[in-house]
Design a protein around this motif. Structure first.
Motif, PDB file in Angstrom:
ATOM      1  N   ASP A   1      13.898   0.721   0.656  1.00  0.00           N
ATOM      2  CA  ASP A   1      13.867  -0.499  -0.161  1.00  0.00           C
ATOM      3  C   ASP A   1      12.608  -0.541  -1.023  1.00  0.00           C
ATOM      4  OD1 ASP A   1      16.286  -1.344   0.831  1.00  0.00           O
ATOM      5  OD2 ASP A   1      15.422  -2.715   2.316  1.00  0.00           O
ATOM      6  N   LEU A   2      11.461  -0.236  -0.419  1.00  0.00           N
ATOM      7  CA  LEU A   2      10.212  -0.237  -1.171  1.00  0.00           C
ATOM      8  C   LEU A   2      10.216   0.814  -2.274  1.00  0.00           C
ATOM      9  CD1 LEU A   2       7.603  -0.652   1.703  1.00  0.00           C
ATOM     10  CD2 LEU A   2       8.054  -2.291  -0.128  1.00  0.00           C
ATOM     11  N   ALA A   3      10.958   1.917  -2.050  1.00  0.00           N
ATOM     12  CA  ALA A   3      11.038   2.993  -3.037  1.00  0.00           C
ATOM     13  C   ALA A   3      12.022   2.694  -4.164  1.00  0.00           C
ATOM     14  CB  ALA A   3      11.422   4.300  -2.338  1.00  0.00           C
ATOM     15  N   GLY A   4      12.685   1.561  -4.093  1.00  0.00           N
ATOM     16  CA  GLY A   4      13.609   1.185  -5.153  1.00  0.00           C
ATOM     17  C   GLY A   4      15.064   1.313  -4.785  1.00  0.00           C
ATOM     18  N   GLY A   5      15.353   1.935  -3.636  1.00  0.00           N
ATOM     19  CA  GLY A   5      16.719   1.978  -3.132  1.00  0.00           C
ATOM     20  C   GLY A   5      17.641   2.980  -3.788  1.00  0.00           C
ATOM     21  N   SER A   6      17.120   3.910  -4.589  1.00  0.00           N
ATOM     22  CA  SER A   6      18.003   4.861  -5.254  1.00  0.00           C
ATOM     23  C   SER A   6      18.594   5.851  -4.265  1.00  0.00           C
ATOM     24  CB  SER A   6      17.247   5.632  -6.345  1.00  0.00           C
ATOM     25  OG  SER A   6      16.363   6.574  -5.773  1.00  0.00           O
TER      26      SER A   6
ATOM     27  N   ARG B   1      17.917   9.937   0.132  1.00  0.00           N
ATOM     28  CA  ARG B   1      18.151  11.269   0.703  1.00  0.00           C
ATOM     29  C   ARG B   1      16.838  12.021   0.894  1.00  0.00           C
ATOM     30  NH1 ARG B   1      20.888  14.313  -2.645  1.00  0.00           N
ATOM     31  NH2 ARG B   1      20.870  12.899  -4.413  1.00  0.00           N
ATOM     32  N   PHE B   2      15.917  11.878  -0.041  1.00  0.00           N
ATOM     33  CA  PHE B   2      14.611  12.531   0.092  1.00  0.00           C
ATOM     34  C   PHE B   2      13.869  12.018   1.322  1.00  0.00           C
ATOM     35  CE2 PHE B   2      10.041  12.166  -0.589  1.00  0.00           C
ATOM     36  CZ  PHE B   2       9.683  13.482  -0.809  1.00  0.00           C
ATOM     37  N   LEU B   3      13.812  10.708   1.487  1.00  0.00           N
ATOM     38  CA  LEU B   3      13.049  10.131   2.585  1.00  0.00           C
ATOM     39  C   LEU B   3      13.663  10.418   3.949  1.00  0.00           C
ATOM     40  CD1 LEU B   3      12.051   6.722   0.985  1.00  0.00           C
ATOM     41  CD2 LEU B   3      10.489   8.536   1.703  1.00  0.00           C
TER      42      LEU B   3
ATOM     43  N   LYS C   1       0.830  -1.201   0.000  1.00  0.00           N
ATOM     44  CA  LYS C   1       0.000   0.000   0.000  1.00  0.00           C
ATOM     45  C   LYS C   1       0.863   1.250   0.000  1.00  0.00           C
ATOM     46  CE  LYS C   1      -3.929  -2.151   2.367  1.00  0.00           C
ATOM     47  NZ  LYS C   1      -4.798  -2.120   3.563  1.00  0.00           N
ATOM     48  N   TRP C   2       1.899   1.241   0.867  1.00  0.00           N
ATOM     49  CA  TRP C   2       2.803   2.399   0.882  1.00  0.00           C
ATOM     50  C   TRP C   2       3.555   2.494  -0.435  1.00  0.00           C
ATOM     51  CZ3 TRP C   2       7.839   3.697   0.185  1.00  0.00           C
ATOM     52  CH2 TRP C   2       8.206   4.996   0.543  1.00  0.00           C
ATOM     53  N   ALA C   3       3.999   1.362  -0.975  1.00  0.00           N
ATOM     54  CA  ALA C   3       4.737   1.375  -2.239  1.00  0.00           C
ATOM     55  C   ALA C   3       3.890   1.953  -3.356  1.00  0.00           C
ATOM     56  CB  ALA C   3       5.182  -0.043  -2.588  1.00  0.00           C
ATOM     57  N   ALA C   4       2.587   1.672  -3.357  1.00  0.00           N
ATOM     58  CA  ALA C   4       1.709   2.230  -4.384  1.00  0.00           C
ATOM     59  C   ALA C   4       1.630   3.745  -4.260  1.00  0.00           C
ATOM     60  CB  ALA C   4       0.316   1.606  -4.269  1.00  0.00           C
ATOM     61  N   ARG C   5       1.578   4.251  -3.032  1.00  0.00           N
ATOM     62  CA  ARG C   5       1.573   5.716  -2.848  1.00  0.00           C
ATOM     63  C   ARG C   5       2.883   6.325  -3.317  1.00  0.00           C
ATOM     64  NH1 ARG C   5      -3.380   8.114  -1.644  1.00  0.00           N
ATOM     65  NH2 ARG C   5      -2.081   9.933  -1.202  1.00  0.00           N
ATOM     66  N   TRP C   6       3.980   5.627  -3.044  1.00  0.00           N
ATOM     67  CA  TRP C   6       5.278   6.123  -3.510  1.00  0.00           C
ATOM     68  C   TRP C   6       5.278   6.237  -5.028  1.00  0.00           C
ATOM     69  CZ3 TRP C   6       9.780   8.218  -2.005  1.00  0.00           C
ATOM     70  CH2 TRP C   6      10.835   8.190  -2.926  1.00  0.00           C
ATOM     71  N   GLN C   7       4.846   5.234  -5.731  1.00  0.00           N
ATOM     72  CA  GLN C   7       4.835   5.263  -7.191  1.00  0.00           C
ATOM     73  C   GLN C   7       3.962   6.390  -7.720  1.00  0.00           C
ATOM     74  OE1 GLN C   7       6.726   3.485  -9.235  1.00  0.00           O
ATOM     75  NE2 GLN C   7       7.676   2.427  -7.501  1.00  0.00           N
ATOM     76  N   ARG C   8       2.888   6.667  -7.029  1.00  0.00           N
ATOM     77  CA  ARG C   8       1.971   7.723  -7.454  1.00  0.00           C
ATOM     78  C   ARG C   8       2.545   9.118  -7.212  1.00  0.00           C
ATOM     79  NH1 ARG C   8      -3.980   8.561  -4.608  1.00  0.00           N
ATOM     80  NH2 ARG C   8      -3.948  10.834  -4.597  1.00  0.00           N
ATOM     81  N   SER C   9       3.193   9.306  -6.083  1.00  0.00           N
ATOM     82  CA  SER C   9       3.593  10.658  -5.666  1.00  0.00           C
ATOM     83  C   SER C   9       5.038  11.012  -5.973  1.00  0.00           C
ATOM     84  CB  SER C   9       3.360  10.831  -4.156  1.00  0.00           C
ATOM     85  OG  SER C   9       2.021  10.613  -3.813  1.00  0.00           O
ATOM     86  N   TRP C  10       5.913  10.039  -6.123  1.00  0.00           N
ATOM     87  CA  TRP C  10       7.332  10.316  -6.274  1.00  0.00           C
ATOM     88  C   TRP C  10       7.671  11.164  -7.492  1.00  0.00           C
ATOM     89  CZ3 TRP C  10      11.537  11.555  -4.292  1.00  0.00           C
ATOM     90  CH2 TRP C  10      12.781  11.352  -4.889  1.00  0.00           C
ATOM     91  N   PRO C  11       7.049  10.991  -8.671  1.00  0.00           N
ATOM     92  CA  PRO C  11       7.433  11.836  -9.806  1.00  0.00           C
ATOM     93  C   PRO C  11       7.348  13.328  -9.512  1.00  0.00           C
ATOM     94  CG  PRO C  11       6.141   9.987 -10.578  1.00  0.00           C
ATOM     95  CD  PRO C  11       6.095   9.940  -9.081  1.00  0.00           C
ATOM     96  N   ALA C  12       6.280  13.760  -8.858  1.00  0.00           N
ATOM     97  CA  ALA C  12       6.157  15.180  -8.535  1.00  0.00           C
ATOM     98  C   ALA C  12       7.143  15.587  -7.454  1.00  0.00           C
ATOM     99  CB  ALA C  12       4.731  15.499  -8.091  1.00  0.00           C
ATOM    100  N   TYR C  13       7.306  14.745  -6.431  1.00  0.00           N
ATOM    101  CA  TYR C  13       8.264  15.057  -5.382  1.00  0.00           C
ATOM    102  C   TYR C  13       9.693  15.078  -5.936  1.00  0.00           C
ATOM    103  CZ  TYR C  13       5.408  15.061  -1.138  1.00  0.00           C
ATOM    104  OH  TYR C  13       4.539  15.407  -0.135  1.00  0.00           O
ATOM    105  N   GLU C  14      10.015  14.170  -6.828  1.00  0.00           N
ATOM    106  CA  GLU C  14      11.359  14.132  -7.390  1.00  0.00           C
ATOM    107  C   GLU C  14      11.646  15.399  -8.186  1.00  0.00           C
ATOM    108  OE1 GLU C  14      14.265  10.955  -9.639  1.00  0.00           O
ATOM    109  OE2 GLU C  14      12.148  11.006 -10.207  1.00  0.00           O
ATOM    110  N   ALA C  15      10.655  15.862  -8.966  1.00  0.00           N
ATOM    111  CA  ALA C  15      10.833  17.102  -9.721  1.00  0.00           C
ATOM    112  C   ALA C  15      11.071  18.285  -8.789  1.00  0.00           C
ATOM    113  CB  ALA C  15       9.609  17.345 -10.600  1.00  0.00           C
ATOM    114  N   TRP C  16      10.303  18.334  -7.703  1.00  0.00           N
ATOM    115  CA  TRP C  16      10.486  19.401  -6.711  1.00  0.00           C
ATOM    116  C   TRP C  16      11.868  19.309  -6.072  1.00  0.00           C
ATOM    117  CZ3 TRP C  16      11.259  18.453  -1.441  1.00  0.00           C
ATOM    118  CH2 TRP C  16      11.258  19.572  -0.621  1.00  0.00           C
ATOM    119  N   PHE C  17      12.263  18.115  -5.675  1.00  0.00           N
ATOM    120  CA  PHE C  17      13.542  17.900  -4.998  1.00  0.00           C
ATOM    121  C   PHE C  17      14.709  18.331  -5.882  1.00  0.00           C
ATOM    122  CE2 PHE C  17      16.975  15.061  -3.404  1.00  0.00           C
ATOM    123  CZ  PHE C  17      16.938  15.390  -2.060  1.00  0.00           C
ATOM    124  N   MET C  18      14.666  17.950  -7.149  1.00  0.00           N
ATOM    125  CA  MET C  18      15.739  18.298  -8.077  1.00  0.00           C
ATOM    126  C   MET C  18      15.753  19.798  -8.359  1.00  0.00           C
ATOM    127  SD  MET C  18      15.299  15.099 -10.710  1.00  0.00           S
ATOM    128  CE  MET C  18      16.491  15.770 -11.890  1.00  0.00           C
TER     129      MET C  18
END
Length: 373
Positions: free
Chosen positions: A66-71, A76-78, A16-33
């Protein structure tokens, strides 16, 4: 403008958490970068900071990475150690008498910038539920001891070495039982920006704290807060946020705990300037004695119990004049039926750079041009 609110329960980090990560990470990653996150502390430095200040959360953090893919970027974001700056609104208050305790907050922001997630977990072995920020932190919440806490932006954009406040609030609810214990933890863990916190516990103890960037906690009289602090530093845009007006209103209240929530549903505490990025997305009422909370969304109440949590979903439509239950959305002449295809990555990048446009500009081009025509 619509926002979907989900109530989700997952005792340990999983699908369930992994699904939220997949949904929200693209926008958060753009903000973070866009905000320079890649030039911040290294993954090793972030991990060491967590181990130093919040060791009880390290196993949870590692599971989430780990659930986020381990990048490297996800790790660093988490960690939220020395993250890019971010802003917000909010009004907070806690009231107690011999029989009842309540903590209430209005969450004021633009609808497209909230995750809309109420999450119940037992990540460290104890039940915790609250409104999620940054995918695992909390803007407000309660634990099985009845300890409740909520944050409000402190009105200053200066930053210091510290954690994102939402991770700190997660830590407090995972490890503390009382307001006194929470204050001890908050004095020890540095926040990267200025925030105001209001806390309450099952004994009826309440508190308001002013958190300084890089560390430092000031205990204030009266468990109320908006978006400025008591020091000589001027709050940003106080006229726009009406921070002083809202605090004066809270300071003048004399209500029973059970009547506090209703005050937050009326002016001047309720905000409706959604297209300006400052509208009340939800009102959360916490009852520390019963370990329950109620969300008011578009005037509709949605209650949740920590011991008998029920998953569900609600849809809310926001306009500058009214808030209502979402259906087919028409706002400012725009057909929002294509809202699911909004370019969220471009929106997040523009917001991070301070060049955000009205939300309709991020609709698919054809739909947007049809409206303009």
């Amino acid at each position: 403008m619509t926002l979907t609110f989900d109530a989700i329960s997952e005792d340990t980090p999983g699908p369930k958490w992994a699904a939220r990560w997949q949904r929200s990470w693209p926008a958060y990653e753009a903000w973070f970068m866009a905000r320079g996150g890649d030039t911040g502390p290294t993954r090793t430095q972030c991990g060491c900071a967590l181990e130093r200040y919040m060791p009880e959360l390290v196993p949870v953090y590692r599971s989430l990475v780990d659930l986020a893919g381990g990048s490297d970027r996800a790790a660093r974001f988490l960690s939220t150690w020395c993250p890019p700056p971010y802003l917000g609104g909010c009004s907070l208050a806690a009231v107690a008498d011999q029989n009842e305790v309540r903590l209430v907050r209005n969450y004021d922001l633009s609808p497209e910038l909230n995750e809309g997630l109420l999450l119940r977990t037992e990540w460290t072995g104890r039940p915790v539920m609250g409104m999620v920020e940054f995918l695992w932190g909390l803007s407000d919440g309660i634990n099985d001891a009845g300890l409740s806490v909520a944050l409000a932006y402190g009105g200053r954009s200066d930053i210091g070495e510290g954690f994102g406040i939402t991770t700190i609030l997660r830590y407090v609810l995972e490890t503390c039982d009382t307001v006194v214990q929470a204050i001890v933890a908050l004095r020890r863990i540095p926040s990267h920006m200025a925030y105001n916190l209001v806390l309450a516990d099952a004994s009826g103890r309440t508190a308001r704290l002013e958190i300084s960037p890089g560390g430092g906690v000031k205990l204030m009289p009266n468990a109320i807060a908006t978006n400025h602090q008591s020091g000589p530093e001027q709050a940003e845009r106080p006229a726009f946020t009406r921070s002083h007006e809202r605090l004066a209103h809270l300071d003048g209240l004399s209500v029973a705990p059970a009547d506090l929530n209703q005050q937050f549903l009326n002016t001047p505490l309720i905000q409706d300037r959604y297209t300006e990025g400052f509208g009340t997305l939800f009102t959360a009422e916490y009852d520390p004695k019963r370990c329950v909370m109620g969300l008011t969304l578009a005037g509709n109440r949605w209650d949740h119990s920590l011991s008998e949590f029920e998953e569900g979903q609600r849809f809310v439509t926001y306009t500058n004049a009214t808030v209502g239950v979402a259906g087919t959305v028409a706002f400012d002449g725009v057909d929002w039926s294509a809202a699911a295809r909004i370019d969220w990555q471009r929106l997040a990048a523009d917001y991070a750079n301070g060049t955000e446009q009205v939300i309709s500009a991020y609709l698919p081009r054809a739909a947007h041009e049809d409206v303009a025509a």
